[in-house]
Design a protein around this motif. Structure first.
Motif, PDB file in Angstrom:
ATOM      1  N   PHE A   1     -70.686  54.044 -74.321  1.00 23.68           N
ATOM      2  CA  PHE A   1     -69.049  54.329 -73.650  1.00 23.68           C
ATOM      3  C   PHE A   1     -68.228  53.206 -73.608  1.00 23.68           C
ATOM      4  O   PHE A   1     -66.757  52.421 -74.477  1.00 23.68           O
ATOM      5  CB  PHE A   1     -69.125  55.160 -72.984  1.00 23.68           C
ATOM      6  CG  PHE A   1     -67.054  55.323 -72.582  1.00 23.68           C
ATOM      7  CD1 PHE A   1     -66.487  56.089 -73.462  1.00 23.68           C
ATOM      8  CD2 PHE A   1     -66.537  54.508 -71.362  1.00 23.68           C
ATOM      9  CE1 PHE A   1     -64.933  55.609 -72.866  1.00 23.68           C
ATOM     10  CE2 PHE A   1     -65.196  55.067 -70.710  1.00 23.68           C
ATOM     11  CZ  PHE A   1     -64.720  55.705 -72.167  1.00 23.68           C
ATOM     12  N   TYR A   2     -68.411  51.952 -72.987  1.00 17.50           N
ATOM     13  CA  TYR A   2     -67.834  50.812 -72.894  1.00 17.50           C
ATOM     14  C   TYR A   2     -68.151  49.992 -74.762  1.00 17.50           C
ATOM     15  O   TYR A   2     -67.119  49.612 -74.274  1.00 17.50           O
ATOM     16  CB  TYR A   2     -68.613  49.607 -71.818  1.00 17.50           C
ATOM     17  CG  TYR A   2     -69.448  50.329 -70.196  1.00 17.50           C
ATOM     18  CD1 TYR A   2     -68.258  51.382 -69.862  1.00 17.50           C
ATOM     19  CD2 TYR A   2     -69.579  49.451 -69.633  1.00 17.50           C
ATOM     20  CE1 TYR A   2     -68.744  51.848 -68.988  1.00 17.50           C
ATOM     21  CE2 TYR A   2     -70.257  49.770 -68.760  1.00 17.50           C
ATOM     22  CZ  TYR A   2     -69.503  51.126 -67.938  1.00 17.50           C
ATOM     23  OH  TYR A   2     -69.759  51.311 -66.663  1.00 17.50           O
ATOM     24  N   LEU A   3     -69.218  50.802 -75.293  1.00 19.66           N
ATOM     25  CA  LEU A   3     -68.977  49.729 -76.179  1.00 19.66           C
ATOM     26  C   LEU A   3     -68.570  50.279 -77.309  1.00 19.66           C
ATOM     27  O   LEU A   3     -67.767  50.117 -78.037  1.00 19.66           O
ATOM     28  CB  LEU A   3     -70.834  50.017 -76.547  1.00 19.66           C
ATOM     29  CG  LEU A   3     -71.659  49.058 -75.987  1.00 19.66           C
ATOM     30  CD1 LEU A   3     -72.934  49.111 -76.668  1.00 19.66           C
ATOM     31  CD2 LEU A   3     -71.700  47.374 -76.042  1.00 19.66           C
ATOM     32  N   TRP A   4     -68.019  51.899 -77.328  1.00 16.03           N
ATOM     33  CA  TRP A   4     -67.272  52.124 -77.907  1.00 16.03           C
ATOM     34  C   TRP A   4     -65.619  52.234 -77.801  1.00 16.03           C
ATOM     35  O   TRP A   4     -64.576  51.775 -78.761  1.00 16.03           O
ATOM     36  CB  TRP A   4     -67.233  53.847 -77.273  1.00 16.03           C
ATOM     37  CG  TRP A   4     -66.382  54.612 -77.871  1.00 16.03           C
ATOM     38  CD1 TRP A   4     -66.222  55.085 -79.810  1.00 16.03           C
ATOM     39  CD2 TRP A   4     -65.064  54.844 -77.513  1.00 16.03           C
ATOM     40  NE1 TRP A   4     -65.084  55.917 -79.780  1.00 16.03           N
ATOM     41  CE2 TRP A   4     -64.292  56.494 -79.030  1.00 16.03           C
ATOM     42  CE3 TRP A   4     -63.602  55.592 -76.554  1.00 16.03           C
ATOM     43  CZ2 TRP A   4     -62.949  56.755 -78.775  1.00 16.03           C
ATOM     44  CZ3 TRP A   4     -63.128  55.745 -76.614  1.00 16.03           C
ATOM     45  CH2 TRP A   4     -62.701  56.750 -78.035  1.00 16.03           C
ATOM     46  N   LEU A   5     -65.209  51.590 -76.112  1.00 12.65           N
ATOM     47  CA  LEU A   5     -64.205  51.232 -76.228  1.00 12.65           C
ATOM     48  C   LEU A   5     -64.076  49.573 -76.501  1.00 12.65           C
ATOM     49  O   LEU A   5     -62.740  49.352 -76.775  1.00 12.65           O
ATOM     50  CB  LEU A   5     -63.911  50.681 -74.797  1.00 12.65           C
ATOM     51  CG  LEU A   5     -63.606  52.261 -74.458  1.00 12.65           C
ATOM     52  CD1 LEU A   5     -63.865  52.171 -72.609  1.00 12.65           C
ATOM     53  CD2 LEU A   5     -62.343  52.912 -74.597  1.00 12.65           C
ATOM     54  N   ALA A   6     -64.670  48.409 -76.579  1.00 13.91           N
ATOM     55  CA  ALA A   6     -64.945  47.436 -76.837  1.00 13.91           C
ATOM     56  C   ALA A   6     -64.358  47.575 -78.315  1.00 13.91           C
ATOM     57  O   ALA A   6     -64.140  46.207 -78.637  1.00 13.91           O
ATOM     58  CB  ALA A   6     -66.029  46.801 -76.369  1.00 13.91           C
ATOM     59  N   ALA A   7     -65.616  48.263 -78.968  1.00 15.09           N
ATOM     60  CA  ALA A   7     -64.288  47.645 -80.539  1.00 15.09           C
ATOM     61  C   ALA A   7     -63.537  48.700 -81.469  1.00 15.09           C
ATOM     62  O   ALA A   7     -63.167  48.084 -81.968  1.00 15.09           O
ATOM     63  CB  ALA A   7     -66.063  49.216 -81.244  1.00 15.09           C
TER      64      ALA A   7
ATOM     65  N   ARG B   1     -61.248  47.551 -79.195  1.00 13.43           N
ATOM     66  CA  ARG B   1     -60.301  45.914 -79.099  1.00 13.43           C
ATOM     67  C   ARG B   1     -60.452  44.829 -79.396  1.00 13.43           C
ATOM     68  O   ARG B   1     -60.371  43.641 -78.541  1.00 13.43           O
ATOM     69  CB  ARG B   1     -59.630  46.046 -77.188  1.00 13.43           C
ATOM     70  CG  ARG B   1     -58.918  47.144 -76.329  1.00 13.43           C
ATOM     71  CD  ARG B   1     -57.195  47.062 -77.467  1.00 13.43           C
ATOM     72  NE  ARG B   1     -56.864  48.283 -76.994  1.00 13.43           N
ATOM     73  CZ  ARG B   1     -55.822  48.674 -76.389  1.00 13.43           C
ATOM     74  NH1 ARG B   1     -55.946  48.154 -74.992  1.00 13.43           N
ATOM     75  NH2 ARG B   1     -54.621  49.849 -76.269  1.00 13.43           N
ATOM     76  N   GLY B   2     -61.927  44.477 -79.742  1.00 11.30           N
ATOM     77  CA  GLY B   2     -62.891  43.505 -80.615  1.00 11.30           C
ATOM     78  C   GLY B   2     -62.527  43.085 -79.338  1.00 11.30           C
ATOM     79  O   GLY B   2     -63.009  41.321 -79.333  1.00 11.30           O
ATOM     80  N   VAL B   3     -63.604  43.116 -78.377  1.00  8.90           N
ATOM     81  CA  VAL B   3     -64.401  42.699 -77.463  1.00  8.90           C
ATOM     82  C   VAL B   3     -65.474  42.542 -77.646  1.00  8.90           C
ATOM     83  O   VAL B   3     -66.298  43.496 -77.727  1.00  8.90           O
ATOM     84  CB  VAL B   3     -64.401  43.519 -75.698  1.00  8.90           C
ATOM     85  CG1 VAL B   3     -64.832  42.923 -74.962  1.00  8.90           C
ATOM     86  CG2 VAL B   3     -62.673  43.456 -75.683  1.00  8.90           C
TER      87      VAL B   3
END
Length: 350
Positions: free
Chosen positions: A296-302, A304-306
């Motif tokens: 889920f963190y990776l989904w959010l990161a994508a 916001r370009g994190v």
């Protein structure tokens, strides 16, 4: 109050015992019926809370919700796909729901499912569960620790203070108000701690060995935890949030002094509040905490370009070790196309 506890694994009965110990009437419901099989009108607790506490076992969801002041959903996140639509159809519009933990924006998924109702009670998302717990028998639960504080947010965001007061009245712990339900979705320490412990102890898990998880929070595993923690901190900042450190989360959960993670692990173990690590490959440490935590963190990161290279690497290695896809999260499809910032702030069609 009358509280409907929805979920009867370990956390649900523990939360039921805690609420009943504070004078509330408790109804416990199991989605499958297996969790309440053999219960006879009470739950026995040992550990941080000890005693026998009354509860009513509901055979049907509608029975559990009837006349309730508040409901608590306490099931694994991987059960949300099937259960949230069922709950959205059954819960009275005026009944507030607390979701513990609010994994992968599940309160917002619930909001999407109910958006056609118009005016309705707020939904609360808790960063973690009111207690730690292990189920010992049908009517018995061990509670190693009662949390000192659990962050809570709401949909709409402005409804958080009264929901926090409600949760404190139910369970006794402080409920610091979080800005929105994304915060508790990121604040839970379990995805990082559990994923690293599973990775570092996979052969013990595979061979069904008994191992003390906090005593094995070693220097090496702590370094990996802290690397993932740093990436989570950067992710939270990209969404305008700041989340608790792993050390602060362990302090709240166990009461041991804040210290380097290996020292805190040893202190938890020495204080008798440790638990055995998982001893089966279907452990929630991987099947829940990776898809609904790290992935889920990776989904959010994508969005916001994190960059989260170490988190992505841990997910990839665990997928290889477990031989399964750990990125599939059906809840997230419900959120595609939403203006997340606006939805988190205002809710939907209220």
């Amino acid at each position: 109050m009358k509280v409907a506890i929805l979920g009867a694994g370990a956390i649900g009965p523990a939360a039921a015992a805690l609420a009943a110990s504070r004078g509330h009437a408790v109804v416990l419901w199991s989605p499958s019926g297996r969790g309440t099989a053999g219960m006879a009108g009470f739950i026995e607790a040992e550990g941080a809370l000890a005693g026998r506490f009354p509860l009513h076992v509901a055979a049907r969801l509608e029975e559990a919700l009837d006349g309730a002041t508040v409901a608590l959903l306490a099931v694994p996140a991987y059960a949300h796909e099937a259960l949230l639509p069922r709950l959205a159809a059954a819960i009275p519009p005026g009944l507030p729901l607390l979701i513990a933990p609010a994994a992968a924006l599940s309160p917002l998924v619930f909001e999407v499912l109910r958006r056609s109702l118009g005016p309705r009670a707020p939904v609360g998302g808790m960063a973690t569960t009111p207690t730690t717990a292990r189920r010992l028998a049908p009517g018995r639960v061990r509670i190693p620790a009662i949390r000192a504080a659990v962050d809570l947010a709401a949909l709409p965001a402005a409804a958080a203070p009264p929901l926090a007061a409600l949760a404190t009245a139910l369970f006794g712990h402080d409920c610091p108000v979080a800005p929105d339900v994304l915060h508790p979705a990121l604040a839970n320490a379990n995805p990082i701690i559990h994923a690293v412990l599973a990775l570092a102890n996979v052969t013990r898990i595979e061979r069904a060995e008994t191992w003390p998880q906090y005593a094995l929070m070693t220097e090496a595993s702590a370094r990996l935890m802290q690397a993932l923690e740093a990436e989570r901190e950067a992710l939270a900042a990209a969404w305008g949030l700041a989340v608790l450190s792993l050390a602060e989360s362990l302090h709240r959960a166990s009461g041991v002094p804040r210290a380097p993670l290996p020292a805190m692990g040893l202190a938890i173990d020495a204080g008798g509040r440790s638990v055995a690590g998982p001893a089966a490959m279907d452990t929630r440490y991987v099947t829940e905490d990776v898809p609904f935590g790290l992935a889920f963190y990776l989904w959010l990161a994508a969005r916001r370009g994190v960059a989260m290279p170490r988190t992505a690497a841990v997910v990839a290695v665990l997928e290889t070790l477990w031989g399964r896809d750990l990125r599939a999260n059906p809840l997230l499809a419900t959120l595609e196309g939403l203006d997340l910032a606006a939805a988190l702030r205002e809710g939907l069609d209220r």
